[in-house]
Design an enzyme around this catalytic site. Structure first.
Site, PDB file in Angstrom:
ATOM      1  N   GLU A  69       7.639 -11.295 -12.540  1.00 48.22           N
ATOM      2  CA  GLU A  69       8.820 -10.763 -11.844  1.00 48.22           C
ATOM      3  C   GLU A  69      10.144 -11.224 -12.443  1.00 48.22           C
ATOM      4  O   GLU A  69      11.123 -10.466 -12.455  1.00 48.22           O
ATOM      5  CB  GLU A  69       8.763 -11.135 -10.357  1.00 48.22           C
ATOM      6  CG  GLU A  69       7.787 -10.304  -9.532  1.00 48.22           C
ATOM      7  CD  GLU A  69       6.371 -10.855  -9.531  1.00 48.22           C
ATOM      8  OE1 GLU A  69       5.553 -10.401  -8.726  1.00 48.22           O
ATOM      9  OE2 GLU A  69       6.078 -11.760 -10.363  1.00 48.22           O
ATOM     10  N   ALA A  96       3.579  -4.011  -8.664  1.00 47.14           N
ATOM     11  CA  ALA A  96       4.183  -3.105  -7.694  1.00 47.14           C
ATOM     12  C   ALA A  96       4.761  -1.903  -8.426  1.00 47.14           C
ATOM     13  O   ALA A  96       4.983  -1.943  -9.634  1.00 47.14           O
ATOM     14  CB  ALA A  96       5.276  -3.820  -6.915  1.00 47.14           C
ATOM     15  N   GLU A 125      -0.713 -11.337  -6.306  1.00 53.21           N
ATOM     16  CA  GLU A 125      -0.407 -11.774  -4.950  1.00 53.21           C
ATOM     17  C   GLU A 125      -1.442 -11.267  -3.951  1.00 53.21           C
ATOM     18  O   GLU A 125      -1.819 -11.984  -3.020  1.00 53.21           O
ATOM     19  CB  GLU A 125       1.003 -11.311  -4.567  1.00 53.21           C
ATOM     20  CG  GLU A 125       2.082 -12.089  -5.313  1.00 53.21           C
ATOM     21  CD  GLU A 125       3.479 -11.542  -5.101  1.00 53.21           C
ATOM     22  OE1 GLU A 125       4.356 -12.315  -4.689  1.00 53.21           O
ATOM     23  OE2 GLU A 125       3.702 -10.338  -5.349  1.00 53.21           O
ATOM     24  N   GLY A 138       2.413  -8.075  -7.748  1.00 57.40           N
ATOM     25  CA  GLY A 138       1.802  -7.815  -6.450  1.00 57.40           C
ATOM     26  C   GLY A 138       0.285  -7.785  -6.495  1.00 57.40           C
ATOM     27  O   GLY A 138      -0.373  -8.060  -5.493  1.00 57.40           O
TER      28      GLY A 138
END
Length: 260
Positions: free
Chosen positions: A135, A66, A115, A112
């Site tokens: 993360e 991200a 994900e 992300g």
């Protein structure tokens, strides 16, 4: 439709969505997530699209995570809203599409990015791919479904290790874990994804959509996957694809599914 951060092209029944922010290693920001939502929605509603392939531009990254600069100063409330909105717009949305989605993971799929790949219906990877959920090294946890989908795919113990260490695994390990279905060279990645898409397209798109719904039900709280399967199985009998498929079988010919 014109996009700033992605490319979307349709050819021979396959819509290819490419995250196109190479200078940011295709990192996901709010605008990119919104554009991906719009592109996936358009492809799913397009009768000409039978399979969606999502990949990253260039040779280095699928999606390297991200865009941290967007949320570095967020409050508790803003952080929760960020995760909720992202899951609604993109990650849960992709998982529940009736059109099959293949992630072609080229290079880094981190945070992300992993994900997003896990939200797709299955994954293929290039042999230079690296995957992880880093993360906790930033003082946060995966917020786009990573803590839920990773253990579903690789098991609780491996997921715990990957999240806690914030480490990366290579493509061969990802295949061993069951995180990806196939590994090939970078040059052969898209041809492999397209070959798999071709095999999918020989079958009933209506039945595939119902199979996706039934399989996903097994992983949803409060859902009885067997009951969903029974319901979706029954619905197949009212489709034109069922009539064509069974008739073609009995007539010993190849089915020509109308997709209805």
């Amino acid at each position: 439709m014109s996009y700033n951060n992605i490319l979307s092209t349709t050819n021979s029944g396959i819509t290819t969505i490419t995250i196109n922010r190479p200078s940011k290693l295709n990192a996901l920001n709010k605008e990119t997530i919104q554009e991906l939502h719009e592109a996936f929605k358009a492809a799913d509603q397009d009768a000409a699209t039978k399979v969606i392939i999502v990949t990253g531009s260039g040779e280095k990254a699928f999606v390297a995570g991200a865009d941290i600069s967007e949320f570095a100063n967020f409050s508790v409330e803003n952080g929760g809203k960020l995760a909720a909105k992202g899951q609604e717009l993109l990650f849960d949305f992709v998982e529940n599409l009736k059109t099959p989605v293949i992630a072609a993971v080229n290079g880094f799929a981190l945070g992300g990015g992993l994900e997003l790949a896990m939200a797709c219906h299955f994954r293929v990877a290039s042999d230079n791919a690296k995957m992880g959920l880093p993360e906790v090294s930033l003082g946060v946890i995966p917020g786009y479904g990573g803590t839920q989908r990773l253990p579903q795919l690789v098991g609780k113990g491996r997921a715990m290790e990957m999240v806690m260490t914030a480490g990366m695994i290579d493509a061969a390990t990802a295949k061993d874990y069951g995180l990806v279905n196939h590994v090939t060279t970078l040059e052969e990645l898209m041809p492999l994804a397209e070959k798999l898409a071709g095999k999918i397209m020989r079958n009933s798109s209506v039945a595939i959509g119902k199979a996706i719904k039934a399989i996903n039900a097994n992983y949803k709280d409060g859902k009885n996957g067997y009951k969903v399967e029974i319901k979706q199985f029954g619905k197949c009998f009212g489709t034109e694809d069922f009539k064509e498929g069974t008739t073609a079988f009995l007539e010993k010919r190849k089915a020509n599914f109308p997709g209805k």
